[in-house]
Each structure stands twice: as C-alpha cells, then as structure tokens.
Design a protein around this motif. Sequence first.
Motif, PDB file in Angstrom:
ATOM      1  N   SER A   1       0.832  -1.205   0.000  1.00 58.47           N
ATOM      2  CA  SER A   1       0.000   0.000   0.000  1.00 58.47           C
ATOM      3  C   SER A   1       0.865   1.252   0.000  1.00 58.47           C
ATOM      4  O   SER A   1       0.546   2.240  -0.663  1.00 58.47           O
ATOM      5  N   GLY A   2       1.962   1.212   0.750  1.00 59.85           N
ATOM      6  CA  GLY A   2       2.835   2.376   0.877  1.00 59.85           C
ATOM      7  C   GLY A   2       3.488   2.797  -0.420  1.00 59.85           C
ATOM      8  O   GLY A   2       3.899   3.950  -0.573  1.00 59.85           O
ATOM      9  N   THR A   3       3.599   1.873  -1.374  1.00 63.02           N
ATOM     10  CA  THR A   3       4.149   2.207  -2.693  1.00 63.02           C
ATOM     11  C   THR A   3       3.040   2.391  -3.736  1.00 63.02           C
ATOM     12  O   THR A   3       3.153   3.225  -4.634  1.00 63.02           O
ATOM     13  N   SER A   4       1.969   1.621  -3.601  1.00 62.14           N
ATOM     14  CA  SER A   4       0.863   1.707  -4.568  1.00 62.14           C
ATOM     15  C   SER A   4       0.171   3.062  -4.518  1.00 62.14           C
ATOM     16  O   SER A   4      -0.196   3.628  -5.551  1.00 62.14           O
TER      17      SER A   4
ATOM     18  N   GLN B   1      -3.804   0.735 -13.448  1.00 55.78           N
ATOM     19  CA  GLN B   1      -2.966   0.127 -12.418  1.00 55.78           C
ATOM     20  C   GLN B   1      -3.819  -0.889 -11.658  1.00 55.78           C
ATOM     21  O   GLN B   1      -4.858  -0.543 -11.098  1.00 55.78           O
ATOM     22  N   ILE B   2      -3.369  -2.148 -11.641  1.00 49.13           N
ATOM     23  CA  ILE B   2      -4.054  -3.177 -10.857  1.00 49.13           C
ATOM     24  C   ILE B   2      -3.085  -3.700  -9.807  1.00 49.13           C
ATOM     25  O   ILE B   2      -2.101  -4.367 -10.135  1.00 49.13           O
ATOM     26  N   SER B   3      -3.347  -3.396  -8.542  1.00 47.38           N
ATOM     27  CA  SER B   3      -2.490  -3.945  -7.489  1.00 47.38           C
ATOM     28  C   SER B   3      -2.983  -5.329  -7.106  1.00 47.38           C
ATOM     29  O   SER B   3      -4.177  -5.530  -6.891  1.00 47.38           O
ATOM     30  N   PRO B   4      -2.058  -6.291  -6.994  1.00 48.48           N
ATOM     31  CA  PRO B   4      -2.441  -7.633  -6.590  1.00 48.48           C
ATOM     32  C   PRO B   4      -2.490  -7.805  -5.082  1.00 48.48           C
ATOM     33  O   PRO B   4      -2.928  -8.843  -4.608  1.00 48.48           O
TER      34      PRO B   4
END
Length: 379
Positions: A108-111, A125-128
């Motif tokens: 989360s801190g980078t996304s 952007q799709i975060s897994p």
Amino acid sequence: MKVSALKHSAVAALALFAACNVASADTVVKIGHVAPLTGGSAQQGKDNENGARLAIEEINAKGLVINGQKVTLELDPQDDAGDPRTATQVAQKLVDDKVVAVVGHETSGTSIPASKIYSDAGVVQISPSATNPTYTLQGFKTTYRVVATDAQQGPALANYAAKVMKVKSVAVVDDSTAYGQGLANEFEKTAKAIGLNVLSHDATNDKAVDFRAILTKIKGENPDAIMFGGMDATGGPFAKQAKQLGMRARILAGDGVCTSSIAALAGNGTDNIVCSEAGMGLEKMDGGTAFEAKYEKRFGQHIQLYAPYTYDAVYIVVDAMKRAKSTDPAKIVAAMPATDYKGVIGETTFDSKGDLKHGVISLYGYKDGKKALLDVVKM
C-alpha cells in the motif's frame, strides 16, 4: 527479358516482401510490473513478478490477436524496493516506457503514491496485494485491486480472535507503513467496537530487527493476543522474540506475515501465529492446484502468496484489450469497469472505486511450521 527489366522486377519483389513483413509483424505491447525485488520483502516481490511473467508467457505461446492485429506482450519489470519515493520514480519510468497497464505495486505504501502518476498518464494500475482502503478512495479511474481491503481484513481478524480464539485483551503494534498502520488501525477500531480490551498501541518501523523493548513492555500488560501490522521480514522476528521472552500471547497478523517464508523467520514462534490473507487461499481456488503445478514447474519454487493474483491481473488487462478491441491505454481504461473475468482466483468484478465486489478473507494458523486454513470469511 532485358537485364534492366529483371533488376526492376527483383526490386519490386523485394519491396513487396518487405511490405508484407511490416504488415504481418507483431505489435509489441508492454505491461509493467512493480514490486520490491530488493530489501526485506524481495521474496514476495519476486513471487508477484513470477505470476505476471507466467501469464505473459502463456498468452504469447497461445497467440494474441487484438482487432485483427497480432500482439506480443512484453513484461517491463521494475523494483521499487518497497520505498514510496522510489515507487514514484519507477512509475514515471513505466509511463515513459509507454506501458499500456501496470500490475503493482505490491504494498500500500508504494501503490498509493504511484497511483497518481498512473492516473495523470491515463494508465490502468491493478495492485495484486495493496490492502489499505485509501488506495481506491482517491477518485482515480485508473486504480484497481484484486484483493480485499484492510477495512475487511482488520475486522475479520478481530472477530475471529474474539469469537473463536476467545481473546479478551489485545496489544497492538504496527510498523509505521501505510499497510501496517492501516491494518492495525482497522483491527483496533473493530476490536474496541466488539468489546475487546485494547491495552496499548505501539509503533516500530519496517527496518527493525530487535523488538525486545516493546515486547517486554507488552509482557507486563499480559494480553491474550498481540496484533502486529507489518510484513513477514519484521513479523517473523517479532513472533520469534515473543516466544523467547516466554510470552503467552498469540500473535495476530495480516497477509504481509501470512507467507510460506514465515516459518524460517519466526522459528519456534511460528505456531503461535494466526494470520489473514485478503483473498481466497490457494487450496480453495478453483484453479489453484493447476496453477501451483504450472508455477512450480516453471520457476522451481513454492508460491509465496500473491502470484495467482498477479497472474490473473495480467489476464484481466488482456480481457479489457479484447473487449476494447484496442491496445490504446485510454480504451483499456474505458473497458475496465465492465470487467467480469473468471480466473485462478475466482470471479473478478469491480465496484465504482475499483475494489472487488465480493471480497474474501482467509484465516490461517501454523502447525509444526506448516500453514493450515482455519476459516474463510466472505465479505
């Protein structure tokens, strides 16, 4: 036929051949992937990258055609080292590389900081694996995730602790990151609401290795459980040192700790951990067994945690391309809200924020260092 005529015919034939080659050449389309490939969470980051790579290799092997044009996918892998500032630099690099979508970032801190750069560029952007609710609450049309949020994960842990583990009192510790702090806060909010006695809330950092001062203080409070918000690189030593201090409290943790590497990090403290995953466990996924076999054959190692999610995320991007009949990033963005994709992790549909419509939380314990499913909570 005269020599000059032969030369002219040969030149014409060569020109026609070259034109045909250009017409039939595959369009190369880049998909970015970002995760920490160095630092304490590198093993999880590489696991995520492997999942994305496996999907791209499969799709290229089968052959991909978008609107009549052959397309070859190319993975553009980047390392953000789990650092927010590096994450924004890497995000800009991917935009400059003309990627059509990004799978990532891992935390989360980078996304969260990277998401504005993708939004400004109009790149999906799709975060897994980013679970902090803030990630999808910024109003960006480009931002998606394929896991549940901490607003679901924290309460699931708190409720399980109270109802099943019969915990009455807890201490809370977080690693001061967007992920760890966010998860710990969501847990604490629910814990208080359901009547658990929250004795204290301490903060450490994601580079810490010695937790004895915090643990000695907490030992004096004598809680039934300690909620630790952080990753396995810190959560493992935290659990190990708690065991060494003879503490009776169980260790509660989120998906950052719930990995196959935790046994090596926590030692004899592993079996004291109860942790959650922000999705369906691999053993419960319809395509989990087949995916695990393919992954281990290709990479010669076990899955850490979120490789199935990066794998599906790539397929979701390609599904959007097919429906849009285009590899134009803007048209991919426009196609994303209507996603209804059935993959390894199950059915993926998104709400208006880019969150899953039907999130699932899996709860795990460890027996002799081996991970065992305890419960599945549908949100």
